[in-house]
Design a protein around this motif. Structure first.
Motif, short mmCIF file in Angstrom:
data_model
loop_
_atom_site.label_atom_id
_atom_site.label_comp_id
_atom_site.label_asym_id
_atom_site.label_seq_id
_atom_site.Cartn_x
_atom_site.Cartn_y
_atom_site.Cartn_z
N PRO A 66 0.82 -1.21 0.00
CA PRO A 66 0.00 0.00 0.00
C PRO A 66 0.86 1.26 0.00
CG PRO A 66 0.01 -0.98 2.19
CD PRO A 66 0.78 -1.92 1.30
N GLN A 67 0.29 2.31 -0.58
CA GLN A 67 1.04 3.55 -0.71
C GLN A 67 1.19 4.25 0.64
OE1 GLN A 67 -0.80 6.59 -3.17
NE2 GLN A 67 1.19 7.34 -3.82
N SER A 109 14.67 -3.14 4.37
CA SER A 109 13.89 -2.96 5.60
C SER A 109 14.34 -1.72 6.35
CB SER A 109 14.04 -4.18 6.52
OG SER A 109 13.47 -5.31 5.92
N PHE A 110 13.38 -1.11 7.01
CA PHE A 110 13.63 0.08 7.82
C PHE A 110 12.70 0.04 9.02
CE2 PHE A 110 12.17 4.39 8.94
CZ PHE A 110 13.37 4.94 9.36
N THR A 111 13.22 0.42 10.17
CA THR A 111 12.40 0.44 11.39
C THR A 111 12.37 1.86 11.94
OG1 THR A 111 13.06 -1.83 11.90
CG2 THR A 111 12.09 -0.54 13.68
N PRO A 112 11.23 2.54 11.84
CA PRO A 112 11.14 3.89 12.40
C PRO A 112 11.26 3.84 13.92
CG PRO A 112 8.98 3.14 11.69
CD PRO A 112 9.96 2.10 11.24
N THR A 113 11.90 4.87 14.48
CA THR A 113 12.14 4.87 15.92
C THR A 113 11.30 5.89 16.66
OG1 THR A 113 13.95 6.44 15.65
CG2 THR A 113 14.51 4.11 15.57
N ARG A 114 10.70 6.82 15.94
CA ARG A 114 9.93 7.86 16.64
C ARG A 114 8.69 8.22 15.84
NH1 ARG A 114 11.63 12.47 13.69
NH2 ARG A 114 13.72 12.26 12.84
N SER A 115 7.73 8.82 16.53
CA SER A 115 6.49 9.21 15.89
C SER A 115 6.72 10.33 14.89
CB SER A 115 5.48 9.69 16.95
OG SER A 115 5.17 8.65 17.84
N GLY A 116 5.88 10.35 13.88
CA GLY A 116 5.98 11.41 12.88
C GLY A 116 5.55 10.90 11.53
N LEU A 117 5.59 11.80 10.56
CA LEU A 117 5.23 11.44 9.20
C LEU A 117 6.50 11.29 8.37
CD1 LEU A 117 2.26 13.92 8.60
CD2 LEU A 117 2.14 11.51 9.22
N ILE A 118 6.53 10.28 7.55
CA ILE A 118 7.65 10.09 6.63
C ILE A 118 7.08 10.03 5.21
CG2 ILE A 118 9.55 8.59 5.92
CD1 ILE A 118 9.52 7.44 8.79
N HIS A 119 7.64 10.86 4.35
CA HIS A 119 7.29 10.80 2.93
C HIS A 119 8.51 10.30 2.19
CE1 HIS A 119 5.13 11.77 -0.73
NE2 HIS A 119 6.21 12.38 -1.19
N TYR A 120 8.30 9.34 1.30
CA TYR A 120 9.46 8.79 0.58
C TYR A 120 9.13 8.61 -0.89
CZ TYR A 120 7.07 4.25 0.95
OH TYR A 120 6.15 3.23 0.84
N VAL A 121 10.20 8.49 -1.66
CA VAL A 121 10.05 8.38 -3.11
C VAL A 121 11.01 7.33 -3.64
CG1 VAL A 121 9.45 10.83 -3.29
CG2 VAL A 121 11.83 10.11 -3.63
N CYS A 122 10.75 6.92 -4.88
CA CYS A 122 11.73 6.18 -5.66
C CYS A 122 12.44 7.22 -6.51
CB CYS A 122 11.06 5.12 -6.53
SG CYS A 122 12.20 4.33 -7.68
N GLY A 130 5.43 7.27 -1.44
CA GLY A 130 4.70 6.60 -0.37
C GLY A 130 4.76 7.40 0.92
N ASN A 131 3.89 7.04 1.84
CA ASN A 131 3.82 7.74 3.12
C ASN A 131 3.77 6.73 4.26
OD1 ASN A 131 3.29 10.63 2.17
ND2 ASN A 131 1.72 9.45 1.10
N ILE A 132 4.44 7.10 5.35
CA ILE A 132 4.39 6.30 6.57
C ILE A 132 3.96 7.21 7.70
CG2 ILE A 132 5.68 4.81 8.13
CD1 ILE A 132 7.82 4.62 5.83
N THR A 133 2.90 6.84 8.37
CA THR A 133 2.53 7.52 9.60
C THR A 133 3.02 6.66 10.76
OG1 THR A 133 0.57 8.47 8.58
CG2 THR A 133 0.64 8.43 10.98
N VAL A 134 3.88 7.23 11.57
CA VAL A 134 4.40 6.51 12.73
C VAL A 134 3.76 7.12 13.96
CG1 VAL A 134 6.45 5.72 13.94
CG2 VAL A 134 6.58 6.23 11.50
N GLU A 135 3.01 6.31 14.70
CA GLU A 135 2.32 6.84 15.89
C GLU A 135 2.15 5.77 16.93
OE1 GLU A 135 -1.35 8.23 14.35
OE2 GLU A 135 -2.21 6.24 14.22
#
Ligand SMILES: [Cu+2]
Length: 135
Positions: A66-67, A109-122, A130-135
């Motif tokens: 998923p995106q 693989s990547f493991t986020p360590t703190r809350s926040g939004l991550i936007h990433y691209v190819c 893509g987007n990752i919401t870490v909460e």
């Protein structure tokens, strides 16, 4: 003789308690209060994160699928390339992610360590984001 309704109510209450525990950040998230957490669209990824398992993102048809995912800090995210072309994962916002370009069958693989939004691209496919919401 047995009625199942009370049991269903207990199960429903338990599910609500679990959901409330994870989703209620009314005191913290100052920069991430988009309201997206209330949308039911992220249910499947939320369930994966709640179970404590890894989350997998496929790179398929020049897109991340998923995106958008929602995970907890400490949840490992694995991108798997299923395309015949190279892809990478490089963040442009939030916590730093920088993979190499990797071919079909490989993963990162990547493991986020703190809350926040991550936007990433190819970096080689405009619009592959893509987007990752870490909460
Ligand atoms: Cu790509």
């Amino acid at each position: 003789m047995q009625r199942s309704l009370p049991l269903l109510l207990v199960l429903a209450a338990g599910a609500l308690a679990l959901a409330g525990c994870g989703g209620d950040d009314s005191g913290s998230g100052s920069s991430a209060s988009t309201g997206a957490a209330t949308a039911p669209a992220t249910t499947s990824t939320d369930a994966a994160a709640a179970a404590g398992g890894d989350v997998e993102v496929k790179m398929q048809a020049i897109a991340y699928s998923p995106q958008t995912i929602t995970v907890r800090p400490g949840t490992r995210i694995t991108w798997v390339n299923e395309d015949d072309v190279l892809h990478d994962v490089v963040s442009t916002e939030g916590e730093r992610i920088e993979s190499r370009l990797f071919p079909k069958g490989d993963s990162f693989s990547f493991t986020p360590t703190r809350s926040g939004l991550i936007h990433y691209v190819c970096t080689i496919h405009p619009g592959m984001e893509g987007n990752i919401t870490v909460e």
